[in-house]
Structure formats: C-alpha cells, structure tokens
Motif scaffolding. Sequence first.
Motif, short mmCIF file in Angstrom:
data_model
loop_
_atom_site.label_atom_id
_atom_site.label_comp_id
_atom_site.label_asym_id
_atom_site.label_seq_id
_atom_site.Cartn_x
_atom_site.Cartn_y
_atom_site.Cartn_z
N GLU A 120 -8.88 -8.62 -6.73
CA GLU A 120 -7.77 -8.40 -5.79
C GLU A 120 -8.12 -7.43 -4.67
O GLU A 120 -7.30 -7.19 -3.78
N GLY A 121 -9.31 -6.86 -4.69
CA GLY A 121 -9.69 -5.90 -3.66
C GLY A 121 -8.97 -4.58 -3.79
O GLY A 121 -8.59 -3.95 -2.79
N VAL A 122 -8.79 -4.10 -5.01
CA VAL A 122 -8.09 -2.84 -5.27
C VAL A 122 -9.07 -1.68 -5.15
O VAL A 122 -10.14 -1.69 -5.77
N GLY A 123 -8.69 -0.67 -4.38
CA GLY A 123 -9.55 0.51 -4.26
C GLY A 123 -9.22 1.59 -5.27
O GLY A 123 -10.07 2.39 -5.65
N LEU A 124 -7.95 1.63 -5.71
CA LEU A 124 -7.50 2.64 -6.67
C LEU A 124 -6.39 2.03 -7.51
O LEU A 124 -5.44 1.45 -6.97
N GLY A 138 6.64 12.65 -11.53
CA GLY A 138 6.36 12.24 -10.16
C GLY A 138 6.74 10.79 -9.95
O GLY A 138 6.61 9.96 -10.86
N ARG A 139 7.24 10.46 -8.76
CA ARG A 139 7.71 9.10 -8.49
C ARG A 139 6.64 8.32 -7.72
O ARG A 139 5.96 8.84 -6.83
N VAL A 140 6.49 7.03 -8.09
CA VAL A 140 5.56 6.13 -7.43
C VAL A 140 6.33 5.37 -6.35
O VAL A 140 7.25 4.60 -6.66
N LEU A 141 5.96 5.57 -5.11
CA LEU A 141 6.64 4.93 -3.98
C LEU A 141 5.80 3.77 -3.49
O LEU A 141 4.61 3.93 -3.19
N GLN A 142 6.41 2.58 -3.44
CA GLN A 142 5.70 1.36 -3.09
C GLN A 142 6.12 0.85 -1.72
O GLN A 142 7.23 1.10 -1.24
N ASP A 143 5.22 0.07 -1.09
CA ASP A 143 5.55 -0.55 0.19
C ASP A 143 6.20 -1.91 -0.05
O ASP A 143 6.44 -2.31 -1.21
N ALA A 149 2.28 3.22 -1.94
CA ALA A 149 2.12 3.92 -0.66
C ALA A 149 1.76 5.38 -0.88
O ALA A 149 0.90 5.93 -0.20
N ARG A 150 2.43 6.02 -1.82
CA ARG A 150 2.12 7.40 -2.16
C ARG A 150 2.86 7.79 -3.44
O ARG A 150 3.74 7.06 -3.92
N ILE A 151 2.48 8.93 -3.99
CA ILE A 151 3.18 9.52 -5.14
C ILE A 151 3.72 10.86 -4.70
O ILE A 151 3.02 11.65 -4.05
N VAL A 201 -3.98 9.33 -3.94
CA VAL A 201 -3.33 8.09 -3.54
C VAL A 201 -3.18 8.04 -2.03
O VAL A 201 -3.55 7.06 -1.37
N GLY A 202 -2.65 9.11 -1.44
CA GLY A 202 -2.51 9.17 0.01
C GLY A 202 -3.85 9.10 0.72
O GLY A 202 -3.97 8.46 1.78
N LEU A 203 -4.86 9.73 0.15
CA LEU A 203 -6.19 9.70 0.75
C LEU A 203 -6.78 8.30 0.71
O LEU A 203 -7.44 7.85 1.66
N ALA A 204 -6.54 7.58 -0.40
CA ALA A 204 -7.03 6.21 -0.51
C ALA A 204 -6.34 5.30 0.50
O ALA A 204 -6.98 4.46 1.16
N VAL A 205 -5.03 5.47 0.65
CA VAL A 205 -4.28 4.67 1.62
C VAL A 205 -4.78 4.98 3.04
O VAL A 205 -4.95 4.08 3.87
N ALA A 206 -5.02 6.25 3.33
CA ALA A 206 -5.52 6.62 4.65
C ALA A 206 -6.89 6.02 4.93
O ALA A 206 -7.25 5.76 6.09
#
Length: 442
Positions: A120-124, A138-143, A149-151, A201-206
Amino acid sequence: MPAAAIILAAGLGTRMRSALPKAMHPVAGRPMINHLLAACEPVFERIVVVVGPGMLTLERAVAPHATVVQAERLGTGHAARQAAPLLRDFPGDVAVLYADNPLIETPTIERLVRRRAGPEGVGLALLAMRPQDPGRYGRVLQDAAGDVARIVEWADASEAERAVGLCNAGVVCAPAGDLCRWLDAIGNDNAKGEYYLTDIVGLAVADGRRVVAEEAAEAELAGANSRAELAGLEAGMQARLRAAAMAGGATLTAPETVFLAWDTRLGQDVSIGPNVVFGPGVTVEDGVEIRAFSHLEGCVVRSGAIIGPFARLRPGTEVGSAAHVGNFVELKAASLAEGAKVNHLSYLGDVTVGAHSNIGAGTITCNYDGMNKHRTTIGTGAFIGSDTALVAPVRVGDRALVAAGSVITEDVPDDALAIARGRQATKAGRGFRGKQAGGRKA
C-alpha cells in the motif's frame, strides 16, 4: 523483510509507589516485560530494551537482548532515541513498543509489521484502538481518506479533538533509517516539555509519507501506570488463561475464582474446583481432580490424581498417578509414587513416598535440623500411623508399619513394625470422678 524492535521500559511507575521498575511488576506470575518479549520474539530478529539507570534486575530479566540506558526521562521520543544508534543501519523495519503492554499478542504485532511493509506504500504504521472510555489517551486524527494526519496528546487536544474515539496505543513501525531520522527531529514544544514519540507522525506526513492506523482490541493494548491498572491487566490475563484452559479440555467449576499462572499446563479432563490458585511452574496431566481452595506452584501432578480440598503443593513436588493428597496437607520437594495417599493434616517435606503407601493424619517429616535439610524415604506399600514424626534423615522400608504416635529417629527395615513412644500407664480411680470425690473429702 527483517524487522527489529525497541521496547521502552525505563519507566519508574511513580504511581505504583514501588521500588520495583514498572516493567518488572508481575502479571500471572511473570514480569510484564517478559510477556511482551515472548510476544515479540517470534516477529523480530533484533530487540533493544531501553531501561532506566540502576535497573539491574530489569537488565537481567531481558537478557540476552541488548539494553540501553535512558539517563534522563525526557519522554517517549527521547527514550526511543537512545536505542537509535544500535539500529540506524538495520536493513529493515523497526517497531517501538511499551513494556507495560503485556497483553499484546504476536498476531497483532505481525499485522502491524505486515501493514507497514505491504504493497500500500505505507511509510509509518501505528496501532490504535477504540476504548469504551477514551479518557486521557492521545487521539488519532485522520484525513478524509482515512490516513493518519497527526496524533494529539490529551493535554494538548481541543475539546473537539478529545471527542474523537480512535486512540493511540503508542506502538509504531517504520523503516529503520526513517524512524531514526524522525526521532532525531522530534522537539519538546508542548505542555509537558517532553519529546513525544507520537510526533514522528507529523514528521512522516511532512515528508510526504503515508501514515496508517492498524486497529486492535482495547484488551490487548491496555497498559498500567498504577496498582489499580495493574489489577486490570491481571484480570484481562486471567480471563485469557481461563478461556484457553477450558478450550483445551479442562473443567473450571467457577472460572472467575480460579487463578492461573502464565505457564500453567493443564491436560484434558482435568477438573478444578472453586478458589484454586496456580503459581508458576505447574503441570497437571489428564484426568486429575483439584478440589476447592488448593494452592499449587512448581509441581507436577500425574494423571488420575486427586488433590485437596485445602491442599498446598510447593515447589519440587511430584504427585504420582492415582495418588491422593487430601485436606490440609502440605507437600514440599516431595515425590509421591503411584497410588500413594496422604489424606489428612500432614506436612511432608523433602520426602520420597513409595507406591501405594498410606500416610496417616498428622504425620510430619522433620526435615530441617536448624542448619541443613535432610530427606526421608518411605518404601512401597508402607503404612505410617497417625501423629507420627519422621526425623530425617531416615528410611522406612517396603511394607513397614509405623505405629501411631511414634517419633522415628532410626531406619525401619522392610516388613518391620516400629513403635517409638512411651508406654501407657493407667492409674485406677484417678480419673475425673475420683478427683471430685477427693475434693469433697477435703
């Protein structure tokens, strides 16, 4: 693709109010860290455990796996960063897990690793759950596409973000090089001034990498920061062990009152009454009956034996097939051969009892002289009368008979009768009635 793991185990467990490292607190008779290692070892070819300063018992418990010390406790991201130098050049994925998650199972870890390395091309990839009470997770926020998207940590979350039901379990998996680079980039600009592992998570998305959440059962991902939460983990583990025991062919009359150890081995057609406790190291063969209020640890019970009620089997004990161990009997380092019977109110320590011998009520082996332990040997088909003390080292031969109330200090040959007690003296007229008469004369 090969995989490695970093296990974070440096926590003191301040709310535990204990000198014992949090990861060393037992669940079902085994430290939490060892439960997690057992789940991880089939998946990972390398495991690095992050410990705190002076945690020598923990380092010994995780051997032979590598350990690194987190000298300052500056958050989960900082803890994982301590292990990065050992895995920076690892040619595969690295997962980060927490030592106080002892209920996580191997298939769940395998799913996480496969999800990251899949097509699936998952980086994390990370583990998430939907607890009945999200509390301070902590909450998992999805797009819109369902990717992460971030935690956001509870302390930093808005009211709308705290209303999200998908919660972070803390376990992540990424390629070794990426993970180490993201760990190096984590900052501490947050309410607690700590380096959060979740910030990767945010760093991976960035970086333009896809981040996904692999959902797992809340029961597997529960942790413990207090004694009350530790009791919750114990309850979860006991439920799992009881279900496995019954699925394997054992009858538990009142399952909620039976406590099993992580390594309890029960055969088929074993019957276990209410309020039975198993410590570590117990094997029970087929067809055994264990009656109510018995306690077993470090022992083997052979097929067809009957134990209890109110019996205690201590380490080093082996009860032979069709043997009987009755109420208020304690055995320690005892070997009972086939068909032997110890039915009432006895202590047998450091003893060998031959096949079909009978031990009368109130018998004890005097195995300790104040400095050393000594062994008693009772032959085949012997009969030990009630209220007998066997002063070790001593041997009672095959088919020998020991009279009730004896104190045996010398070996008894095969087929002999041993009597070791003072002779009875009977004084006529000196009974209770005589005493009354004497009182009237006075």
